[in-house]
Scaffold this motif. Structure first.
Motif, short mmCIF file in Angstrom:
data_model
loop_
_atom_site.label_atom_id
_atom_site.label_comp_id
_atom_site.label_asym_id
_atom_site.label_seq_id
_atom_site.Cartn_x
_atom_site.Cartn_y
_atom_site.Cartn_z
N GLY A 158 1.03 -1.46 -0.13
CA GLY A 158 0.26 -0.35 0.02
C GLY A 158 0.40 1.59 0.24
O GLY A 158 0.61 2.64 -0.12
N GLY A 159 2.22 1.51 0.32
CA GLY A 159 2.68 2.09 0.69
C GLY A 159 2.52 3.54 1.81
O GLY A 159 1.59 2.93 2.26
N LYS A 160 2.92 5.02 1.50
CA LYS A 160 2.32 5.54 2.60
C LYS A 160 1.86 6.70 1.41
O LYS A 160 3.23 8.06 1.09
CB LYS A 160 3.66 5.79 3.62
N ARG A 161 0.80 7.17 1.63
CA ARG A 161 0.45 8.09 0.94
C ARG A 161 1.80 9.45 0.95
O ARG A 161 2.07 10.01 2.36
CB ARG A 161 -0.79 9.37 1.92
N ASP A 162 2.00 9.87 0.15
CA ASP A 162 2.65 11.37 -0.07
C ASP A 162 4.46 11.28 0.81
O ASP A 162 5.25 11.69 0.50
CB ASP A 162 2.67 12.63 0.61
N VAL A 163 4.25 9.39 1.09
CA VAL A 163 5.77 9.30 1.70
C VAL A 163 6.64 7.72 1.36
O VAL A 163 7.95 7.94 0.54
CB VAL A 163 6.57 9.19 3.01
N MET A 164 5.83 6.72 1.11
CA MET A 164 6.46 5.82 0.31
C MET A 164 6.14 5.37 -0.91
O MET A 164 4.71 5.36 -0.99
CB MET A 164 6.66 5.16 1.65
N PRO A 165 6.48 4.84 -1.73
CA PRO A 165 5.67 4.22 -2.99
C PRO A 165 5.30 3.44 -2.20
O PRO A 165 5.47 2.22 -1.43
CB PRO A 165 7.16 3.96 -3.93
N ASP A 166 4.24 2.29 -3.41
CA ASP A 166 3.22 1.39 -3.52
C ASP A 166 4.45 0.71 -4.22
O ASP A 166 4.67 0.82 -5.14
CB ASP A 166 2.18 1.52 -4.62
N TYR A 167 4.60 -0.54 -3.47
CA TYR A 167 5.56 -2.02 -4.41
C TYR A 167 4.37 -3.36 -4.35
O TYR A 167 5.57 -4.04 -5.37
CB TYR A 167 6.72 -2.18 -3.42
N ARG A 168 3.35 -3.11 -5.20
CA ARG A 168 2.33 -3.73 -4.94
C ARG A 168 2.78 -4.74 -6.18
O ARG A 168 3.24 -5.84 -6.32
CB ARG A 168 1.22 -3.09 -4.95
N THR A 169 3.31 -3.54 -7.53
CA THR A 169 3.24 -3.57 -8.65
C THR A 169 5.55 -4.97 -8.65
O THR A 169 5.47 -5.29 -9.66
CB THR A 169 3.16 -3.32 -10.27
N THR A 170 5.78 -3.72 -8.23
CA THR A 170 7.41 -3.56 -8.52
C THR A 170 7.51 -5.22 -7.80
O THR A 170 8.53 -5.12 -8.49
CB THR A 170 8.03 -2.51 -7.01
N LEU A 171 8.17 -5.61 -6.80
CA LEU A 171 8.23 -6.62 -6.23
C LEU A 171 7.13 -8.22 -6.45
O LEU A 171 6.14 -7.19 -5.86
CB LEU A 171 8.71 -6.05 -4.45
N THR A 172 7.29 -8.56 -6.30
CA THR A 172 7.18 -10.15 -6.29
C THR A 172 6.72 -10.56 -4.86
O THR A 172 7.08 -9.60 -4.12
CB THR A 172 8.13 -11.13 -7.00
N ALA A 173 5.58 -11.16 -4.53
CA ALA A 173 5.31 -11.72 -3.22
C ALA A 173 6.55 -12.25 -2.64
O ALA A 173 6.90 -11.69 -1.38
CB ALA A 173 4.24 -12.45 -3.50
N GLU A 174 7.22 -13.16 -3.07
CA GLU A 174 8.71 -13.88 -2.22
C GLU A 174 9.35 -12.07 -2.30
O GLU A 174 10.34 -12.79 -1.09
CB GLU A 174 9.31 -14.88 -3.47
N GLN A 175 9.63 -11.16 -2.66
CA GLN A 175 10.44 -10.12 -2.61
C GLN A 175 9.60 -9.71 -1.52
O GLN A 175 10.67 -9.67 -0.96
CB GLN A 175 10.66 -9.20 -3.88
N LYS A 176 8.56 -9.58 -1.28
CA LYS A 176 8.04 -8.64 0.20
C LYS A 176 8.30 -10.21 0.33
O LYS A 176 8.92 -8.65 2.08
CB LYS A 176 6.47 -8.16 -0.61
N GLU A 177 8.28 -11.24 0.69
CA GLU A 177 8.22 -11.87 1.92
C GLU A 177 9.86 -11.60 2.21
O GLU A 177 10.04 -11.38 3.48
CB GLU A 177 8.20 -13.12 1.74
N ALA A 178 10.83 -11.77 1.58
CA ALA A 178 12.19 -11.86 1.94
C ALA A 178 11.94 -10.10 2.23
O ALA A 178 13.58 -10.25 3.70
CB ALA A 178 13.48 -11.82 0.50
N ILE A 179 12.02 -9.35 2.31
CA ILE A 179 12.44 -7.81 3.05
C ILE A 179 11.67 -8.34 4.26
O ILE A 179 12.05 -7.59 5.56
CB ILE A 179 11.04 -6.52 1.97
N ALA A 180 10.64 -9.07 4.18
CA ALA A 180 9.27 -8.37 6.08
C ALA A 180 10.61 -9.76 6.76
O ALA A 180 10.84 -9.11 7.65
CB ALA A 180 8.48 -9.04 5.16
N LYS A 181 10.70 -10.73 5.99
CA LYS A 181 12.10 -10.80 6.77
C LYS A 181 13.16 -10.75 7.86
O LYS A 181 13.68 -10.70 8.57
CB LYS A 181 12.35 -12.66 6.51
#
Length: 105
Positions: free
Chosen positions: A77-100
């Motif tokens: 979802g990003g953060k309004r006016d501050v952080m971009p939305d990575y929904r389509t930029t990163l794959t599900a596995e990439q987002k899981e890796a960043i979270a870990k």
């Protein structure tokens, strides 16, 4: 019976080794992705003191302990006016890796 116990222990050990290897791979991938997409604002330790983040008008708070799912939701979802939305930029596995990786800081 002893043979069955030994086989069970070996299977358990192999499963734990595979899990540890997968976890190490996710952390390595997560660190690389974090350095590519996040470190400039959030800083190396997640304190919000990256070169871009420290110059924003609104201070970025340090990371709190969020679940992996909560971090993935923020990435989606990003953060309004501050952080971009990575929904389509990163794959599900990439987002899981960043979270870990974030939760390992």
């Amino acid at each position: 019976m002893k043979l069955l116990k030994l086989i069970f222990i070996l299977i358990l050990f192999i499963d734990l080794k595979v899990y540890a290897d997968k976890n190490d791979q996710l952390l390595t991938q997560g660190k690389a992705l974090y350095n590519q997409h996040c470190v400039m604002c959030h800083g190396a330790s997640g304190a919000g003191d990256g070169p871009v983040g420290s110059n924003l008008s609104k201070k970025i708070p340090p990371f709190k302990k969020y679940s992996d799912k909560q971090i993935i939701d923020i990435l989606n979802g990003g953060k309004r006016d501050v952080m971009p939305d990575y929904r389509t930029t990163l794959t599900a596995e990439q987002k899981e890796a960043i979270a870990k990786y974030i939760n390992s800081l």
